[in-house]
Scaffold this motif. Structure first.
Motif, mmCIF file in Angstrom:
data_model
loop_
_atom_site.group_PDB
_atom_site.id
_atom_site.type_symbol
_atom_site.label_atom_id
_atom_site.label_comp_id
_atom_site.label_asym_id
_atom_site.label_seq_id
_atom_site.Cartn_x
_atom_site.Cartn_y
_atom_site.Cartn_z
ATOM 1 N N VAL A 74 7.763 -2.511 12.413
ATOM 2 C CA VAL A 74 9.230 -2.544 12.422
ATOM 3 C C VAL A 74 9.800 -1.168 12.098
ATOM 4 N N ASP A 75 10.596 -0.648 13.027
ATOM 5 C CA ASP A 75 11.339 0.588 12.779
ATOM 6 C C ASP A 75 12.486 0.279 11.827
ATOM 7 N N LEU A 76 12.818 1.219 10.957
ATOM 8 C CA LEU A 76 13.862 0.970 9.964
ATOM 9 C C LEU A 76 15.265 1.231 10.499
ATOM 10 N N GLY A 77 15.411 2.066 11.530
ATOM 11 C CA GLY A 77 16.730 2.375 12.063
ATOM 12 C C GLY A 77 16.934 1.728 13.415
ATOM 13 N N LEU A 78 17.524 0.542 13.452
ATOM 14 C CA LEU A 78 17.709 -0.210 14.693
ATOM 15 C C LEU A 78 19.192 -0.288 15.047
ATOM 16 N N PRO A 79 19.510 -0.496 16.320
ATOM 17 C CA PRO A 79 20.921 -0.413 16.733
ATOM 18 C C PRO A 79 21.818 -1.479 16.122
ATOM 19 N N ASP A 80 21.248 -2.638 15.746
ATOM 20 C CA ASP A 80 22.091 -3.701 15.204
ATOM 21 C C ASP A 80 21.826 -3.988 13.735
ATOM 22 N N GLY A 81 21.230 -3.030 13.024
ATOM 23 C CA GLY A 81 21.042 -3.212 11.593
ATOM 24 C C GLY A 81 19.761 -2.586 11.091
ATOM 25 N N PRO A 82 19.550 -2.601 9.780
ATOM 26 C CA PRO A 82 18.348 -1.993 9.199
ATOM 27 C C PRO A 82 17.117 -2.873 9.398
ATOM 28 N N GLY A 83 15.992 -2.226 9.692
ATOM 29 C CA GLY A 83 14.752 -2.961 9.860
ATOM 30 C C GLY A 83 14.303 -3.678 8.606
ATOM 31 N N GLN A 119 0.827 -1.184 0.000
ATOM 32 C CA GLN A 119 0.000 0.000 0.000
ATOM 33 C C GLN A 119 0.875 1.252 0.000
ATOM 34 N N PRO A 120 0.348 2.370 -0.442
ATOM 35 C CA PRO A 120 1.151 3.596 -0.463
ATOM 36 C C PRO A 120 1.420 4.109 0.930
ATOM 37 N N ILE A 121 2.298 5.095 0.993
ATOM 38 C CA ILE A 121 2.626 5.724 2.271
ATOM 39 C C ILE A 121 1.363 6.337 2.853
ATOM 40 N N PHE A 122 1.195 6.160 4.165
ATOM 41 C CA PHE A 122 0.055 6.762 4.823
ATOM 42 C C PHE A 122 0.363 8.220 5.128
ATOM 43 N N SER A 123 -0.565 9.083 4.809
ATOM 44 C CA SER A 123 -0.450 10.488 5.164
ATOM 45 C C SER A 123 -1.455 10.780 6.257
ATOM 46 N N LEU A 145 4.105 -3.664 9.037
ATOM 47 C CA LEU A 145 4.070 -2.208 8.924
ATOM 48 C C LEU A 145 5.453 -1.648 9.240
ATOM 49 N N ALA A 146 6.026 -0.886 8.322
ATOM 50 C CA ALA A 146 7.315 -0.237 8.547
ATOM 51 C C ALA A 146 7.077 1.179 9.063
ATOM 52 N N ILE A 147 7.925 1.626 9.995
ATOM 53 C CA ILE A 147 7.830 2.984 10.527
ATOM 54 C C ILE A 147 9.214 3.620 10.540
ATOM 55 N N SER A 148 9.248 4.930 10.338
ATOM 56 C CA SER A 148 10.515 5.658 10.370
ATOM 57 C C SER A 148 10.237 7.148 10.414
ATOM 58 N N GLY A 149 11.173 7.882 10.982
ATOM 59 C CA GLY A 149 11.085 9.328 10.945
ATOM 60 C C GLY A 149 11.559 9.900 9.622
ATOM 61 N N ASP A 150 12.130 9.062 8.780
ATOM 62 C CA ASP A 150 12.640 9.494 7.477
ATOM 63 C C ASP A 150 11.756 8.915 6.373
ATOM 64 N N PRO A 151 10.930 9.729 5.727
ATOM 65 C CA PRO A 151 10.035 9.194 4.691
ATOM 66 C C PRO A 151 10.779 8.612 3.500
ATOM 67 N N ALA A 152 12.061 8.955 3.349
ATOM 68 C CA ALA A 152 12.836 8.408 2.230
ATOM 69 C C ALA A 152 13.012 6.899 2.345
#
Length: 213
Positions: A80-89, A5-9, A107-114
């Motif tokens: 799943v957060d994409l920026g984790l301490p031991d590697g990418p989500g 699905q597309p990014i949720f706004s 569901l992926a989550i991140s503060g960086d929409p990129a």
């Protein structure tokens, strides 16, 4: 496998904010969600939303801990957060997407929409940008898991426990004091950027941008 699905706004307001009486319906009652999130602040926001919806939330703060959880039980959904301490989500998302015990929703989550494109390519069903403050957006993202149709979502922000923010800042300070290498510095910039977004801390956000420079 369901189509990505597309990014949720952020949704348009559908009703009054938190003053709307809670309907008592628990649309995610009986649903187990695993969140893989290193920030206690972000995890507490998810806890409040899951509590309101009736879902059971379990938390892993790293890829290693998440894999231990998944060896013991099968969640209905993974956030799943994409920026984790031991590697990418994305690495965990890809494994979950290929698994015979694939969760009904990833569901992926991140503060960086990129990061949305890589997360969806790895197998995530959807992406949500932090900060996670809107219960209605959360309900939209997890709609396929709902047991009851048409229950009132309720709009408005949920405020996490301020002690979670203190714990996150202490953790960041410990990493900085330890003299992090280049990889750890990249991680801590992303971690602090997420904290700044969730806490609406403009000073911290500016400090993170300066460090990136």
């Amino acid at each position: 496998m369901p189509a990505a699905q597309p990014i949720f706004s952020p949704p348009a307001p559908q009703s009054a904010p938190l003053s709307v009486p809670f309907s008592g319906a628990l649309p995610l009652q009986g649903v187990t969600i695993l969140t893989v999130e290193d920030s206690r602040l972000a995890s507490d926001a998810l806890r409040l939303m899951c509590q309101r919806a009736g879902a059971r939330l379990r938390r892993a703060e790293s890829l290693e801990v998440a894999r231990r959880h998944l060896g013991l039980y099968q969640p209905d959904a993974a956030i799943v957060d994409l920026g984790l301490p031991d590697g990418p989500g994305e690495a965990l998302i890809a494994g979950l997407a290929r698994s015979p015990q694939r969760p009904a929703l990833i569901l992926a989550i991140s503060g960086d929409p990129a990061g949305a494109g890589a997360a969806l390519a790895a197998g995530a069903d959807a992406f949500m940008e932090k900060p996670l403050e809107s219960y209605a957006a959360f309900r939209r993202a997890l709609a396929r898991l709902e047991r009851f149709a048409g229950t009132a979502a309720g709009e408005g922000a949920l405020a996490p426990d301020p002690l979670a923010l203190i714990d996150d800042l202490r953790r960041a300070a410990q990493i900085v004091e330890a003299g992090p290498d280049a990889q750890a510095r990249r991680y801590i910039r992303g971690f602090l950027g997420g904290i700044a977004s969730h806490s609406h801390d403009a000073v911290l956000a500016e400090a993170v941008r300066a460090a990136e420079g």
